[in-house]
Scaffold this motif. Sequence first.
Motif, PDB file in Angstrom:
ATOM      1  N   LEU A 166       0.834  -1.204   0.000  1.00  0.00           N
ATOM      2  CA  LEU A 166       0.000   0.000   0.000  1.00  0.00           C
ATOM      3  C   LEU A 166       0.869   1.255   0.000  1.00  0.00           C
ATOM      4  N   LEU A 167       1.638   1.420  -1.073  1.00  0.00           N
ATOM      5  CA  LEU A 167       2.588   2.533  -1.161  1.00  0.00           C
ATOM      6  C   LEU A 167       2.119   3.657  -2.082  1.00  0.00           C
ATOM      7  N   THR A 168       1.070   3.413  -2.852  1.00  0.00           N
ATOM      8  CA  THR A 168       0.609   4.401  -3.818  1.00  0.00           C
ATOM      9  C   THR A 168      -0.138   5.528  -3.111  1.00  0.00           C
TER      10      THR A 168
ATOM     11  N   HIS B 214      11.034   3.682  -5.664  1.00  0.00           N
ATOM     12  CA  HIS B 214      12.023   2.890  -4.935  1.00  0.00           C
ATOM     13  C   HIS B 214      13.442   3.288  -5.336  1.00  0.00           C
ATOM     14  N   ARG B 215      13.683   3.463  -6.629  1.00  0.00           N
ATOM     15  CA  ARG B 215      15.039   3.806  -7.100  1.00  0.00           C
ATOM     16  C   ARG B 215      15.408   5.226  -6.687  1.00  0.00           C
ATOM     17  N   ARG B 216      14.452   6.148  -6.755  1.00  0.00           N
ATOM     18  CA  ARG B 216      14.737   7.524  -6.358  1.00  0.00           C
ATOM     19  C   ARG B 216      15.020   7.615  -4.860  1.00  0.00           C
ATOM     20  N   ARG B 217      14.235   6.905  -4.088  1.00  0.00           N
ATOM     21  CA  ARG B 217      14.439   6.920  -2.638  1.00  0.00           C
ATOM     22  C   ARG B 217      15.855   6.442  -2.300  1.00  0.00           C
ATOM     23  N   LYS B 218      16.315   5.436  -3.018  1.00  0.00           N
ATOM     24  CA  LYS B 218      17.632   4.860  -2.766  1.00  0.00           C
ATOM     25  C   LYS B 218      18.745   5.863  -3.052  1.00  0.00           C
ATOM     26  N   ILE B 219      18.630   6.613  -4.145  1.00  0.00           N
ATOM     27  CA  ILE B 219      19.721   7.539  -4.476  1.00  0.00           C
ATOM     28  C   ILE B 219      19.638   8.838  -3.691  1.00  0.00           C
TER      29      ILE B 219
ATOM     30  N   ASN C  28       5.858  16.991 -10.961  1.00  0.00           N
ATOM     31  CA  ASN C  28       5.915  15.939 -11.967  1.00  0.00           C
ATOM     32  C   ASN C  28       5.850  14.575 -11.271  1.00  0.00           C
ATOM     33  N   GLU C  29       6.946  13.785 -11.291  1.00  0.00           N
ATOM     34  CA  GLU C  29       6.958  12.498 -10.604  1.00  0.00           C
ATOM     35  C   GLU C  29       8.104  12.444  -9.600  1.00  0.00           C
ATOM     36  N   GLY C  30       8.206  13.497  -8.799  1.00  0.00           N
ATOM     37  CA  GLY C  30       9.213  13.516  -7.747  1.00  0.00           C
ATOM     38  C   GLY C  30       8.898  12.517  -6.656  1.00  0.00           C
TER      39      GLY C  30
ATOM     40  N   PRO D 195       3.857  12.419  12.886  1.00  0.00           N
ATOM     41  CA  PRO D 195       3.965  13.714  12.190  1.00  0.00           C
ATOM     42  C   PRO D 195       4.827  13.643  10.937  1.00  0.00           C
ATOM     43  N   PHE D 196       5.712  12.650  10.865  1.00  0.00           N
ATOM     44  CA  PHE D 196       6.551  12.458   9.679  1.00  0.00           C
ATOM     45  C   PHE D 196       6.126  11.200   8.915  1.00  0.00           C
ATOM     46  N   SER D 197       4.859  10.806   9.074  1.00  0.00           N
ATOM     47  CA  SER D 197       4.362   9.557   8.535  1.00  0.00           C
ATOM     48  C   SER D 197       5.157   8.401   9.166  1.00  0.00           C
ATOM     49  N   ALA D 198       5.137   7.231   8.560  1.00  0.00           N
ATOM     50  CA  ALA D 198       5.850   6.070   9.114  1.00  0.00           C
ATOM     51  C   ALA D 198       5.973   5.019   8.031  1.00  0.00           C
ATOM     52  N   GLY D 199       6.793   4.009   8.298  1.00  0.00           N
ATOM     53  CA  GLY D 199       6.948   2.931   7.342  1.00  0.00           C
ATOM     54  C   GLY D 199       7.835   3.293   6.161  1.00  0.00           C
ATOM     55  N   PRO D 200       7.741   2.518   5.080  1.00  0.00           N
ATOM     56  CA  PRO D 200       8.628   2.726   3.927  1.00  0.00           C
ATOM     57  C   PRO D 200       8.554   4.124   3.313  1.00  0.00           C
TER      58      PRO D 200
END
Length: 505
Positions: free
Chosen positions: A93-95, A120-125, A108-110, A441-446
């Motif tokens: 449930l990441l969308t 996933h790839r953007r988060r990694k870099i 855009n798609e930031g 306050p900063f959300s949680a999880g992935p």
Amino acid sequence: MWLLLALVLLLVILALEMLRFVRNMRTIPGPLPLPLLGNAHLFLGLTPAEACLRMGELAEKHGDTFGLFLGPSYSVMLFNPRDVERVLSSTQLLTKSEEYSFLGRWLNEGLLVSNGRKWHRRRKIITPAFHFRILEQYVEIFDRQSLRLVEELKLRRSRGHAGVNLGEAIHLCTLDAICETAMGVSLNAQTNVDSEYVQAVKTISMVLHKRMFNILYRFDLTYMLTPLARAEKKALNVLHQFTEKIIVQRREELIRSGKEQEASTKEDVDDVGAKRKMAFLDILLQSTIDERPLNNLDIREEVDTFMFEGHDTTSSALMFFFYNIATHPEAQQKCFEEVMSVVGQDKSTPVTYELLNKLHYVDLCVKETLRMYPSVPLLGRKVLEDCEINGKLIPAGTNIGISPLYLGRREELFSEPNSFKPERFDVVTTAEKLNPYAYIPFSAGPRNCIGQKFAMLEIKAIVANVLRHYAVDFVGDTSKPPVLIAELILRTKDPLMFKLRERVY
């Protein structure tokens, strides 16, 4: 003719979605919808502050889980930490929910709005950009910009006999700080309030709020015909051109210096970061995905996302922080004494990464402020496939709403939830056991906020420098809490005004 066909199509879509909503009400309670209008009538004519209260009334009436049809989408609100954990900790449930699509024209798609493999790839870099060695360099910017804020507050004190709009001044300070950390350039928003970029940021924030919370602007077919759409287009041209210009300049500098190829690995990023101050943009310019560098559009959407997420949220947190300590003088005195003991009495001593990490009580006050007044009052996800959340059937296409604001104010989760009690977050002394998914306050999880350490350091740097120079008093009725407006970012109905007394020691 085309307008009529579009209207008919819109009505058909609304009717079909409403039928689905009614079927779902068999397992999920909620207010009865009206034909075509759905539950929109419950919010029509309400101010944002009143709409915020109405959502709380619905939660009290229908329970921890209830559905809403706010055309053209069906939403389920979750107010139970167990349900919240099930959603936020999930790797399926990441969308993000449909409301985030309104950010697409700017971001855009930031990272904030992207999904799937791209996210996933953007988060990694991007993660290395918030390594402590990089954050150490950002603190110098926080210190410098907050000292500029102190000077601006001095000017505002001399002009504002009825008090100082601290929130407005802080907003410009955080805009300056985020611009310099994101792009390595000075915007000078604090001294140039009327600049084209500053005004464009204000315009786009206003547009985003109206699109998310006014049903008349939610549909692209009708929205594109409004003056608001034209104002958005003009503001986006300013924002995108500014970012693109900086990206091109910085890329050319890297090419001229011959460092682009040698700095294309994480190790090199760390090495370069240790030698000279790096902006977020520099790290993106030196990053690769599948051994290919990011193009200018890739970089622009991430820089714009950093700009969007990093100034309004921080200024909201700071405004409520100063309100809390101004209305609780004993807490303000403890914050001031801690700053003095850590930083010293010399007002010219710069705050550093190491010193900020020693501000323990200030940290507790920030956390308690974010419980009572989370900068982002509502989080959203979209269910792509039918799923079950702790016995509740959630059909595909449903938007899920989670409110850190309401979670933080529930008596079942926090004792005296409307009272400012920083000590509740002291893990050494407190007896209160906190549910980790009640405080988000900063959300949680992935998909938690990647910049939360950045934000906490900036908040504490600004707090430390303001409190070293001024004692802060609230100008207003302290017997009543401020009326909240749960927009995209949490605000108050009326500006919070403060009196600043210069500290002499």
